[in-house]
Design an enzyme around this catalytic site. Structure first.
Site, PDB file in Angstrom:
ATOM      1  N   CYS A 165       0.907  -1.167  -0.107  1.00  0.00           N
ATOM      2  CA  CYS A 165      -0.069  -0.005  -0.047  1.00  0.00           C
ATOM      3  C   CYS A 165       0.794   1.257   0.181  1.00  0.00           C
ATOM      4  CB  CYS A 165      -1.052  -0.084   1.138  1.00  0.00           C
ATOM      5  SG  CYS A 165      -1.935  -1.406   1.289  1.00  0.00           S
ATOM      6  N   HIS A 305      -2.366   8.068   6.171  1.00  0.00           N
ATOM      7  CA  HIS A 305      -2.849   6.909   5.544  1.00  0.00           C
ATOM      8  C   HIS A 305      -4.002   6.507   5.843  1.00  0.00           C
ATOM      9  CE1 HIS A 305      -1.679   2.733   3.623  1.00  0.00           C
ATOM     10  NE2 HIS A 305      -1.932   2.181   4.911  1.00  0.00           N
ATOM     11  N   GLU A 316      -0.654   5.495  13.737  1.00  0.00           N
ATOM     12  CA  GLU A 316      -0.205   6.598  12.755  1.00  0.00           C
ATOM     13  C   GLU A 316      -0.363   7.956  13.529  1.00  0.00           C
ATOM     14  OE1 GLU A 316      -2.293   7.052   8.969  1.00  0.00           O
ATOM     15  OE2 GLU A 316      -0.769   8.540   8.323  1.00  0.00           O
ATOM     16  N   LYS A 338      -9.407   8.063   2.248  1.00  0.00           N
ATOM     17  CA  LYS A 338      -9.661   6.559   2.107  1.00  0.00           C
ATOM     18  C   LYS A 338     -11.126   6.423   3.003  1.00  0.00           C
ATOM     19  CE  LYS A 338      -5.167   4.227   2.294  1.00  0.00           C
ATOM     20  NZ  LYS A 338      -4.351   5.319   2.636  1.00  0.00           N
ATOM     21  N   HIS A 343      -9.686   1.916   0.522  1.00  0.00           N
ATOM     22  CA  HIS A 343      -8.318   2.017   0.345  1.00  0.00           C
ATOM     23  C   HIS A 343      -7.803   1.467  -0.967  1.00  0.00           C
ATOM     24  CE1 HIS A 343      -4.226   1.325   1.268  1.00  0.00           C
ATOM     25  NE2 HIS A 343      -4.478   0.440   2.308  1.00  0.00           N
ATOM     26  N   PHE A 402       1.792  -3.219   4.153  1.00  0.00           N
ATOM     27  CA  PHE A 402       2.095  -4.623   4.502  1.00  0.00           C
ATOM     28  C   PHE A 402       3.829  -4.843   4.416  1.00  0.00           C
ATOM     29  CE2 PHE A 402      -2.259  -6.828   4.159  1.00  0.00           C
ATOM     30  CZ  PHE A 402      -2.736  -6.039   5.019  1.00  0.00           C
TER      31      PHE A 402
END
Length: 414
Positions: A165, A305, A316, A338, A343, A402
């Site tokens: 991502c 994010h 975050e 998002k 996402h 990830f």
């Protein structure tokens, strides 16, 4: 060696909020959700999550001939169309350019998952002699960079950065470097993704990573809200034209903003979970701010994010506090694209860079929608539910992937 200044002169997107730049920006500012019930999967009742940010209003035949469409996985269709729109938006005329000075660094997190699924189904039903000769070139992630170059004639540096991502953000950072150090004058960069298929949705469901708020899809993606229950998978593309500043100015290009800094780090911790201490996510932000020649008190906005998963949003938030300090962190505006698009995985960094560039251009920060219940562990200014007008001097965009991949871009008004 002095580094050259890099600016954004063109943008294009294919998204759950539409496929025209102004339409998409208006929807973001209005707080419109692009999340809906999935319409393309059989046996939907077997999936824990039945919702997605699905592309709206994309007409492939307005970009490509039917024969060409058959040779492209949807992730390539979206990415190539977004790249073509970005080039048109930039005003660059290829017959006046040196194509060897024009590169492409474009990404996808998972590539041609729909083609892989279709070909495996063919194999199971008809045997190995019925594989398509286009299967491999249709599904490999780097083919998006190759297809853009083939279609547009860019002969400079060309490759694909795959970091889950964070792919789109890392691509833009590497593209910026190519121009800063004189290896190219123009680079088309960003990300694309098309994971809405049995394998894609099923795989994320198996991880228990997705929201199961199926009865109210438009309220499912709720970053930083206390009742968030997972992310909403999405599809689309965001591509940007990066260009050396002096040549952009000389040709009278419309300049959205400067892309000024880039930070990258890795948690080195877990294959899917972020390190809850947020140290390396914070360090990516610190590097990007320093790389841009800025200080934390010069940053007015962070495009987070902000996935809407319990752990990510908490981590975050902690990372922002570590990078900025508690007092400064409470003064910076933070919002999550998002919350409206879902996402977009490897495309998220491209889509969110577009949102940041529009904020710098217009002086408007889009909201984080569905923020209704404050979480004591997420206690910063997330621009809840209503857009905010404020002149933006500089901004960051975060992507966390990830594998522990962290990427941050710094943008500055021109």
């Amino acid at each position: 060696m002095d580094r050259r200044k890099v600016v954004i002169t063109g943008m294009g997107t294919v998204s759950p909020l539409g496929c025209e730049l102004d339409t998409v920006w208006d929807a973001l500012v209005a707080g419109t959700s692009g999340v809906s019930t999935i319409t393309s999967l059989p046996g939907l009742e077997d999936y824990d999550s039945q919702i997605a940010g699905q592309v709206q209003g994309f007409d492939g035949e307005s970009f490509f001939a039917k024969k060409e469409l058959r040779k492209m996985d949807p992730f390539v269709r979206y990415g190539l169309a977004a790249a073509m729109m970005a080039l048109r938006d930039s005003g660059l005329e290829m017959d006046r350019e040196d194509p060897r000075r024009m590169g492409v660094i474009a990404s996808s997190g998972v590539g041609g998952l729909q083609e892989l699924e279709a070909q495996y189904r063919t194999y199971m039903e008809k045997g190995p002699r019925r594989y398509s000769p286009f299967m491999i070139p249709k599904m490999i992630t780097n083919i998006i960079a190759g297809e853009i170059a083939i279609r547009l004639g860019f002969k400079g540096p060309n490759f694909c950065v795959t970091s889950a991502c964070a792919s789109g953000t890392h691509s833009l950072g590497e593209a910026m470097r190519k121009i800063q150090y004189g290896e190219a004058d123009v680079v088309l960069s960003g990300g694309t993704e098309a994971p809405i298929c049995t394998l894609g949705v099923g795989g994320f469901c198996a991880m228990k990573a997705l929201s199961t708020r199926n009865d109210e899809p438009e309220r499912a993606s709720r970053p930083f809200d206390a009742e968030r229950d997972g992310f909403v998978v999405g599809e689309g593309a965001g591509m940007l034209v990066l260009e050396e500043y002096e040549r952009a100015k000389a040709r009278g290009a419309r300049i959205y903003c400067e892309i000024a800094g880039y930070g990258a780090s890795c948690d080195a911790y877990h294959i899917t979970a972020p390190n809850a201490e947020g140290e390396e996510a914070a360090r990516a932000m610190e590097i990007a701010v320093r790389d841009a020649g800025l200080t934390p008190d010069g940053i007015d906005y962070i495009n987070a994010h902000g996935t809407s998963t319990p752990l990510n949003d908490k981590t975050e938030t902690l990372a922002v506090k570590k990078a900025f300090g508690e007092e400064a962190a409470r003064k910076v505006m933070i919002s999550s694209t998002k919350s409206m698009t879902g996402h977009l995985l490897g495309a998220a960094g491209g889509m969110e860079a577009i949102a940041v560039a529009k904020s710098l251009q217009t002086g408007v920060v889009h909201p984080t929608i569905n923020y209704e219940n404050p979480d004591p562990e997420c206690d910063l200014d997330y621009v809840p539910n209503e857009a905010r007008e404020k002149k933006i001097r500089a901004a960051l965009s975060n992507s966390l992937g990830f594998g522990g991949h962290n990427g941050t871009l710094a943008f500055r008004a021109v």
